[in-house]
Design an enzyme around this catalytic site. Structure first.
Site, PDB file in Angstrom:
ATOM      1  N   ASP A  79     -10.451 -31.741  34.595  1.00 17.23           N
ATOM      2  CA  ASP A  79      -9.773 -32.654  35.510  1.00 17.23           C
ATOM      3  C   ASP A  79      -9.071 -33.828  34.836  1.00 17.23           C
ATOM      4  O   ASP A  79      -7.926 -34.127  35.132  1.00 17.23           O
ATOM      5  CB  ASP A  79     -10.780 -33.198  36.527  1.00 17.23           C
ATOM      6  CG  ASP A  79     -10.167 -34.223  37.448  1.00 17.23           C
ATOM      7  OD1 ASP A  79      -9.215 -33.873  38.160  1.00 17.23           O
ATOM      8  OD2 ASP A  79     -10.617 -35.384  37.437  1.00 17.23           O
ATOM      9  N   ASP A  82     -12.764 -35.886  31.278  1.00 16.93           N
ATOM     10  CA  ASP A  82     -14.083 -35.273  31.346  1.00 16.93           C
ATOM     11  C   ASP A  82     -13.944 -33.756  31.338  1.00 16.93           C
ATOM     12  O   ASP A  82     -12.867 -33.218  31.105  1.00 16.93           O
ATOM     13  CB  ASP A  82     -14.774 -35.726  32.626  1.00 16.93           C
ATOM     14  CG  ASP A  82     -13.864 -35.467  33.825  1.00 16.93           C
ATOM     15  OD1 ASP A  82     -13.711 -34.303  34.216  1.00 16.93           O
ATOM     16  OD2 ASP A  82     -13.281 -36.435  34.362  1.00 16.93           O
TER      17      ASP A  82
END
Length: 636
Positions: A79, A82
């Site tokens: 995303d 992370d």
């Protein structure tokens, strides 16, 4: 994604932008586009392709995703900074990439970027197909947001939970299923001219997912509480309208048009007046998409009245961006950037800019104007607003910094991104553990060892303030959803304002090599002041001054490399329209000049037609050892 939590460059990777003559050349949107597509390659999860992976510091990761749940969920995109694969922002990103390919197909093709663009879409849509194994099942997320944020490690070293979460009849998620249906429907249009069989597969999944989303209604984050702290949904009515609108555009089947008309009031499509377009709020996108369908004149009279109500809301959004909405305007920073909220604000600016670029084309095709409470606006004004947001991103802002990593000469170097901030597995072979990543790499004051080209960071605050700090995740973390609209936006702006460039004038390095590996907690490198020499060649009357600077140095093994910057300034009172330079003793790569067929002979780059009195341009080169010898041969 919300989180709680030198420069070492090699060869051509150091040279990441050429200073342009702002007065005449503007920004190189083609180069920005190329870099924005590289970001998606840096975010890939799964088995990376051996031939078409240009980001060489990444390797395979997440190869067991879904295995514990008996599903194949390998692939898709991480995303942000992370390693969670969140379905809602990923699907929105795929929709925006596809919309860019659909509406700006000619521009993207002329820039020779269609191949990379379709790959960016397909890396997501292949994953969505895997994630939709049954009509009423959709795997919505892979990875635990909470445990992921306890660690700072490379994707290739992941030790955190890879739990997968799914939606089904008993655990609905109309927002996520609806957005995924929209993404697959839009992608089916994008792929249709190139791969009709794949397009048909995408459309089949889109139809099933829309039926699932509409029949079993509910918020996805009620079914998957783990997502609430990261991507909380404000509702699903907008996604249902959004999906139906895209399915109508993909199929021309009247039942989908009837859906958006019959549910216009109930679901807020003709009721909500908004000043935001994002992964969570699709109303402005629905309204402009349906206005496009209306103005194309392909709908029956039974639907016209309601579609005009959608158009009124589309106009509200556009007028608010242009500050012509009778006081109900979008908020802009003092420097002119659309500002919606604190965390990753750039995603709202890029999405809005893209929508206005689309709406500008729609109105222009029908020779129509935008009527606002504070006066009419020509289609070009909408495109100019889109350009203002892009230019702010690329450097026309109070900080004079490019928020697109790797573009220009000044950009964020402490990006909040795990893979970028830790050396590549190809160079630093030891595993970087969960806590070790924080101790050895997260808290370093030095720049990230891997440049994550094309990452659009969160950007400045409401007063244009920005702190390039890895821990400042609100401002320095990049996201998929911020990058998705850039494909269409940059391609449109490049052709509209700059035309088709020659590929050799792009600033992007032609190859992407792994960066050299620093050791954990090294002694910070001390940079001396730039060394500068000035040359006023031939005689005292020469109207050109050359200022030669060494702006950076670094070591690879026992060899020292230098970044050389040469400023060419017109110090006369007349225009200079051509310049011929001889550059000797050049051993490295050079950017910012056009090379002649003659050995060592260079000219102004194509984008510089004239150098007015007092103006300057720059070229840069990288090499080990002394500076090259630059001689002015002639000028006019």
């Amino acid at each position: 994604m919300r989180t709680n939590n030198i420069i070492i460059l090699f060869s051509s990777l150091l040279v990441v932008g050429i200073a342009h003559v702002e007065a005449s050349a503007g920004y190189n949107y083609a180069d920005a586009l190329d870099k924005s597509l590289l970001f998606f390659e840096a975010q890939r999860s799964g088995k990376l392709p051996s031939q078409d992976q240009r980001v060489k510091w990444r390797s395979d990761s997440g190869l067991r995703d879904g295995l514990a749940q008996g599903a194949d969920l390998v692939g898709g995109y991480y995303d942000a900074g992370d390693h969670v694969k969140f379905g809602l922002p990923m699907a929105f990103t795929a929709t925006m990439l596809s919309w860019g390919v659909i509406d700006f197909r000619k521009e993207i093709k002329s820039l020779d970027q269609m191949g990379h663009s379709l790959w960016a879409i397909r890396w997501a849509t292949d994953y969505f197909i895997k994630a939709h194994p049954k009509p009423n099942v959709l795997w919505a997320q892979v990875g635990d947001g909470d445990s992921d944020h306890y660690c700072w490690e490379r994707a290739e070293d992941m030790t955190t939970s890879r739990t997968a979460y799914k939606l089904d009849q008993n655990h609905p998620g109309s927002d996520l299923a609806g957005e995924t249906a929209a993404a697959l429907a839009a992608a089916s249009i994008a792929f249709k001219p190139y791969n009709s069989s794949y397009s048909s597969i995408l459309l089949s999944h889109a139809k099933q997912l829309f039926t699932f989303a509409d029949r079993f209604r509910g918020l996805y984050d009620d079914s998957i509480p783990n997502a609430k702290n990261f991507y909380t949904s404000s509702g699903y009515s907008d996604e249902l309208l959004w999906a139906a609108a895209w399915l109508y555009r993909a199929t021309n089947e009247e039942n989908y048009l009837k859906y958006v008309v019959d549910n216009a009031v109930y679901m807020g499509g003709t009721g909500w007046s908004v000043k935001e377009f994002s992964w969570d709020n699709k109303y402005a996108g629905v309204q402009i998409l349906l206005t496009k369908i209306l103005l194309e004149g392909k709908v029956g009279s039974a639907y016209t009245s309601t579609l005009k109500q959608y158009q009124a809301k589309a106009d509200y959004f556009a007028c608010a961006m242009l500050q012509k909405n009778g006081g109900y305007n979008a908020h802009l920073t003092p420097g002119g950037l659309l500002y919606v909220r604190e965390w990753n604000n750039m995603q709202y600016a890029t999405s809005a800019a893209f929508l206005l670029a689309v709406y500008s084309d729609t109105l222009d095709a029908k020779n129509a104007k935008l009527t606002c409470p504070d006066g009419q606006a020509q289609p070009k004004e909408l495109l100019n607003f889109a350009k203002s947001q892009a230019d702010y991103i690329l450097g026309k802002n109070p900080k004079s910094i490019s928020y697109l990593v790797g573009y220009g000469s000044k950009y964020p170097i402490h990006v909040h991104h795990r893979g970028s901030s830790i050396p590549s597995v190809y160079n630093y072979h030891s595993m970087v553990g969960c806590v070790q990543g924080f101790d050895s790499w997260y808290r370093r004051s030095e720049a990230n060892p891997n440049i994550i080209y094309g990452a659009l960071v969160g950007g400045p605050d409401k007063n244009d303030g920005f702190s390039d700090d890895r821990s400042n995740y609100e401002q320095t973390e990049p996201t998929l959803s911020a990058g998705g609209p850039l494909l269409g936006l940059f391609s449109k702006l490049q052709i509209a304002f700059n035309g088709i460039p020659s590929s050799k004038y792009r600033d992007t390095p032609s190859s992407y090599k792994p960066t050299p590996t620093p050791k954990p907690k090294p002694t910070p490198t001390t940079y001396s002041q730039s060394e500068t020499t000035e040359t006023n060649q031939n005689n005292n009357a020469t109207p050109i001054k050359l200022v030669h600077s060494i702006t950076n140095t670094w070591n690879v093994g026992h060899k020292t490399y230098y970044r050389h910057n040469v400023m060419i300034k017109n110090i006369s009172k007349k225009k200079i329209t051509s310049l011929k330079l001889e550059i000797q003793n050049l051993t490295g790569s050079l950017w910012g000049l056009s090379q002649s067929k003659e050995k060592n002979i260079y000219y102004f780059p194509q984008w510089i037609k004239v150098l007015k009195p007092g103006e300057q341009c720059n070229f840069v080169y990288v090499q080990g050892g002394p500076q090259a010898k630059v001689t002015i041969i002639s000028y006019h």
